[in-house]
Design a protein around this motif. Structure first.
Motif, PDB file in Angstrom:
ATOM      1  N   THR A  50      57.413  12.598 -20.215  1.00 29.17           N
ATOM      2  CA  THR A  50      57.836  11.013 -20.739  1.00 29.17           C
ATOM      3  C   THR A  50      59.024  10.744 -21.406  1.00 29.17           C
ATOM      4  O   THR A  50      58.564  11.427 -22.847  1.00 29.17           O
ATOM      5  CB  THR A  50      56.432   9.757 -20.871  1.00 29.17           C
ATOM      6  OG1 THR A  50      55.706   9.746 -19.667  1.00 29.17           O
ATOM      7  CG2 THR A  50      56.948   8.648 -20.854  1.00 29.17           C
TER       8      THR A  50
ATOM      9  N   ARG B 177      69.124   4.976 -17.845  1.00 23.37           N
ATOM     10  CA  ARG B 177      69.207   4.468 -16.512  1.00 23.37           C
ATOM     11  C   ARG B 177      69.293   5.481 -16.117  1.00 23.37           C
ATOM     12  O   ARG B 177      68.503   6.552 -14.716  1.00 23.37           O
ATOM     13  CB  ARG B 177      70.693   3.473 -15.706  1.00 23.37           C
ATOM     14  CG  ARG B 177      69.911   2.222 -16.802  1.00 23.37           C
ATOM     15  CD  ARG B 177      70.819   1.303 -15.881  1.00 23.37           C
ATOM     16  NE  ARG B 177      70.680  -0.185 -16.041  1.00 23.37           N
ATOM     17  CZ  ARG B 177      69.081  -1.475 -15.756  1.00 23.37           C
ATOM     18  NH1 ARG B 177      69.281  -0.935 -14.298  1.00 23.37           N
ATOM     19  NH2 ARG B 177      69.413  -1.770 -15.908  1.00 23.37           N
TER      20      ARG B 177
ATOM     21  N   VAL C  66      66.554   8.458 -15.344  1.00 22.11           N
ATOM     22  CA  VAL C  66      65.944   8.626 -14.921  1.00 22.11           C
ATOM     23  C   VAL C  66      66.442   8.762 -13.217  1.00 22.11           C
ATOM     24  O   VAL C  66      65.308   8.789 -12.832  1.00 22.11           O
ATOM     25  CB  VAL C  66      65.304   6.911 -14.635  1.00 22.11           C
ATOM     26  CG1 VAL C  66      64.179   6.469 -12.964  1.00 22.11           C
ATOM     27  CG2 VAL C  66      64.582   6.159 -15.279  1.00 22.11           C
TER      28      VAL C  66
ATOM     29  N   HIS D 282      63.749  11.025 -11.726  1.00 23.35           N
ATOM     30  CA  HIS D 282      62.505  10.658 -11.651  1.00 23.35           C
ATOM     31  C   HIS D 282      61.602  10.067 -11.978  1.00 23.35           C
ATOM     32  O   HIS D 282      60.406  10.280 -11.764  1.00 23.35           O
ATOM     33  CB  HIS D 282      62.678  11.730 -10.439  1.00 23.35           C
ATOM     34  CG  HIS D 282      63.827  11.333  -9.589  1.00 23.35           C
ATOM     35  ND1 HIS D 282      64.051  11.140  -8.876  1.00 23.35           N
ATOM     36  CD2 HIS D 282      64.611  13.424  -9.531  1.00 23.35           C
ATOM     37  CE1 HIS D 282      65.993  11.780  -8.274  1.00 23.35           C
ATOM     38  NE2 HIS D 282      65.406  13.093  -8.383  1.00 23.35           N
ATOM     39  N   ARG D 283      61.548   9.992 -13.416  1.00 18.66           N
ATOM     40  CA  ARG D 283      60.394   9.944 -14.003  1.00 18.66           C
ATOM     41  C   ARG D 283      60.899   8.537 -15.316  1.00 18.66           C
ATOM     42  O   ARG D 283      62.016   8.424 -15.498  1.00 18.66           O
ATOM     43  CB  ARG D 283      60.541  10.994 -15.428  1.00 18.66           C
ATOM     44  CG  ARG D 283      60.036  12.220 -15.233  1.00 18.66           C
ATOM     45  CD  ARG D 283      58.307  12.292 -14.501  1.00 18.66           C
ATOM     46  NE  ARG D 283      57.632  12.597 -15.784  1.00 18.66           N
ATOM     47  CZ  ARG D 283      56.485  11.841 -15.772  1.00 18.66           C
ATOM     48  NH1 ARG D 283      56.296  11.380 -14.323  1.00 18.66           N
ATOM     49  NH2 ARG D 283      55.805  11.721 -16.699  1.00 18.66           N
ATOM     50  N   ARG D 284      60.314   7.691 -14.979  1.00 15.60           N
ATOM     51  CA  ARG D 284      60.408   6.597 -15.446  1.00 15.60           C
ATOM     52  C   ARG D 284      60.286   6.174 -17.505  1.00 15.60           C
ATOM     53  O   ARG D 284      59.814   7.387 -17.649  1.00 15.60           O
ATOM     54  CB  ARG D 284      59.689   5.200 -15.161  1.00 15.60           C
ATOM     55  CG  ARG D 284      57.837   5.341 -15.741  1.00 15.60           C
ATOM     56  CD  ARG D 284      57.310   4.352 -16.002  1.00 15.60           C
ATOM     57  NE  ARG D 284      55.533   4.408 -16.641  1.00 15.60           N
ATOM     58  CZ  ARG D 284      55.209   3.421 -16.094  1.00 15.60           C
ATOM     59  NH1 ARG D 284      55.174   2.548 -14.980  1.00 15.60           N
ATOM     60  NH2 ARG D 284      53.640   4.009 -17.042  1.00 15.60           N
TER      61      ARG D 284
ATOM     62  N   THR E  14      59.563   4.420 -21.224  1.00 13.72           N
ATOM     63  CA  THR E  14      58.961   3.904 -21.692  1.00 13.72           C
ATOM     64  C   THR E  14      60.071   3.895 -23.346  1.00 13.72           C
ATOM     65  O   THR E  14      60.400   4.103 -23.310  1.00 13.72           O
ATOM     66  CB  THR E  14      57.710   4.080 -22.190  1.00 13.72           C
ATOM     67  OG1 THR E  14      56.856   5.152 -20.504  1.00 13.72           O
ATOM     68  CG2 THR E  14      56.427   3.459 -23.092  1.00 13.72           C
TER      69      THR E  14
ATOM     70  N   PHE F 114      65.483  -0.873 -13.177  1.00 18.02           N
ATOM     71  CA  PHE F 114      65.531   0.813 -13.471  1.00 18.02           C
ATOM     72  C   PHE F 114      63.736   0.708 -13.294  1.00 18.02           C
ATOM     73  O   PHE F 114      62.965  -0.116 -14.029  1.00 18.02           O
ATOM     74  CB  PHE F 114      66.199   1.321 -13.388  1.00 18.02           C
ATOM     75  CG  PHE F 114      66.368   1.248 -15.193  1.00 18.02           C
ATOM     76  CD1 PHE F 114      65.925   2.532 -15.975  1.00 18.02           C
ATOM     77  CD2 PHE F 114      66.609   0.164 -15.452  1.00 18.02           C
ATOM     78  CE1 PHE F 114      66.015   2.712 -17.581  1.00 18.02           C
ATOM     79  CE2 PHE F 114      67.126   0.139 -17.129  1.00 18.02           C
ATOM     80  CZ  PHE F 114      66.298   1.439 -18.160  1.00 18.02           C
ATOM     81  N   GLN F 115      63.083   2.036 -13.510  1.00 16.52           N
ATOM     82  CA  GLN F 115      62.278   2.201 -13.487  1.00 16.52           C
ATOM     83  C   GLN F 115      61.923   2.500 -15.339  1.00 16.52           C
ATOM     84  O   GLN F 115      62.071   2.825 -16.135  1.00 16.52           O
ATOM     85  CB  GLN F 115      61.865   3.270 -13.162  1.00 16.52           C
ATOM     86  CG  GLN F 115      61.312   3.954 -11.604  1.00 16.52           C
ATOM     87  CD  GLN F 115      60.952   5.567 -11.074  1.00 16.52           C
ATOM     88  OE1 GLN F 115      61.918   6.391 -11.539  1.00 16.52           O
ATOM     89  NE2 GLN F 115      59.929   5.369 -10.574  1.00 16.52           N
ATOM     90  N   THR F 116      61.243   1.056 -15.670  1.00 17.65           N
ATOM     91  CA  THR F 116      60.769   0.929 -16.769  1.00 17.65           C
ATOM     92  C   THR F 116      59.542   1.156 -16.898  1.00 17.65           C
ATOM     93  O   THR F 116      59.027   0.148 -16.144  1.00 17.65           O
ATOM     94  CB  THR F 116      61.875   0.006 -18.081  1.00 17.65           C
ATOM     95  OG1 THR F 116      61.163  -0.912 -17.563  1.00 17.65           O
ATOM     96  CG2 THR F 116      63.458   0.604 -17.988  1.00 17.65           C
ATOM     97  N   HIS F 117      58.468   1.201 -18.811  1.00 15.88           N
ATOM     98  CA  HIS F 117      57.138   0.710 -18.593  1.00 15.88           C
ATOM     99  C   HIS F 117      57.674   0.214 -20.355  1.00 15.88           C
ATOM    100  O   HIS F 117      58.129   0.845 -21.124  1.00 15.88           O
ATOM    101  CB  HIS F 117      56.646   1.611 -18.781  1.00 15.88           C
ATOM    102  CG  HIS F 117      54.833   0.860 -19.289  1.00 15.88           C
ATOM    103  ND1 HIS F 117      54.353   0.944 -20.426  1.00 15.88           N
ATOM    104  CD2 HIS F 117      53.691  -0.091 -18.162  1.00 15.88           C
ATOM    105  CE1 HIS F 117      53.480  -0.113 -20.575  1.00 15.88           C
ATOM    106  NE2 HIS F 117      52.855   0.104 -18.795  1.00 15.88           N
TER     107      HIS F 117
END
Length: 339
Positions: A207, A240, A243, A247-249, A251, A277-280
């Motif tokens: 991560t 961006r 990701v 292919h990993r979000r 954080t 896009f893939q975030t947390h």
């Protein structure tokens, strides 16, 4: 520093090493097991090795630190002051729960980034850590807790991407030698130009956590002096691409400072920045340090900020730091040799 330390070497490297010493190849597997599973601190302890060979290698360093001081918070978080082979000191933290033992490791002695809200950056920078000095922290905490370490976060002292090669080597060793899954490893960075694309090329399943702490460029430069050299737009563009490549979000860590970066407008700005896009987002209420007078927002303000992000469909959680009473929480680590 001890360049020739055995810790941090792979099974293949250790096998080559024992053969260079005139020993049969199978000794490499034995050495690997004693280093990573049994926690040997000297070759003298490895009783399966011939006594004469052990005596001849008495001065061969393995690469283990010693615990100079340990403090335990009421929540059972343990902070360690570790003395390295050259006498320098670092801090590392063990954070236990019923199902997990997480180690927060340092990647540098001190930190050159000088973030305004962080104790580590107030103490200056000494040097990068070697890969084995990072792996050692995890083994030391596992020994002290008498538990297997399940997760490792590179969120201790230092900026990991200013020491990228050693950090990547340590990640691979923690995965392949210690046996911790890559998806249980987190590397946190303030953001260093050109380093996130290079990390993406490694195709790790870790991560990536970005210490963001600001929703616009002006505010980021106020809190993070290095922010001027790496505009927010470029940082987010690199995230961006990261990701897309892995292919990993990603954080995003966001320390909430009362009256500084915690208004609903800041939350709206942050949502716009991260949309698409893939975030947390991890919201971290500020942990106090003595050098500055920032304050932690109250609960209502924290939850209001969270609600704005949730309404914008941004994945978000609030992370209250462990180990606060032992100065072991996020942003509180420093080398205090008077402890």
């Amino acid at each position: 520093m001890t360049e020739s330390a055995l810790l941090g070497k792979s099974l293949a490297e250790l096998t080559d090493w024992v053969q260079d010493q005139g020993q049969p190849a199978y000794r490499g597997k034995q050495l690997h097991q004693w280093l990573y599973q049994k926690g040997a601190r000297s070759l003298h302890e490895i009783t399966v090795f011939p006594k004469q060979w052990r005596a001849a290698l008495e001065d061969q360093p393995i690469g283990r630190s010693t615990i100079a001081h340990r403090s335990i918070a009421p929540d059972e978080t343990r902070k360690y002051l570790l003395r390295l082979a050259d006498g320098e000191m670092i801090e590392t933290v063990g954070i236990p729960t019923a199902k997990r033992l997480t180690v927060c490791v340092s990647s540098q002695i001190g930190c050159p980034m000088a973030c305004d809200f962080c104790a580590t950056g107030k103490g200056g920078f000494t040097r990068n850590l070697e890969a084995y000095e990072i792996v050692d922290q995890v083994l030391t905490v596992a020994e002290d807790f008498e538990r297997r370490v399940s997760h490792v976060v590179f969120m201790g002292m230092g900026e990991p991407l200013l020491n990228r090669e050693a950090v990547v080597k340590a990640v691979k060793s923690l995965n392949q030698d210690v046996g911790i899954g890559q998806r249980c490893l987190t590397v946190s960075t303030v953001g260093i130009p050109k380093q996130i694309p290079l990390l993406a090329e490694e195709k790790l399943q870790i991560t990536l956590a970005i210490s963001l702490h600001a929703s616009n460029q002006t505010l980021r430069e106020q809190l993070i002096p290095s922010g001027g050299g790496y505009p927010l737009s470029d940082l987010i563009a690199d995230c961006r691409k990261y990701v897309e490549r892995t292919h990993r979000r990603v954080t995003f860590e966001y320390i909430l400072l009362a009256g500084v970066n915690d208004t609903p407008d800041h939350a709206e700005e942050l949502a716009q920045l991260l949309r698409g896009f893939q975030t947390h987002v991890n919201l971290i209420p500020y942990n106090p340090i003595s050098e500055v007078d920032y304050q932690r927002p109250d609960k209502n303000r924290i939850e209001a900020f969270q609600s704005v992000l949730e309404d914008a469909k941004i994945a978000v959680s609030i992370r209250y730091s462990r180990g606060l009473e032992a100065d072991a929480a996020c942003g509180q680590l420093r080398v205090n040799q008077t402890q």
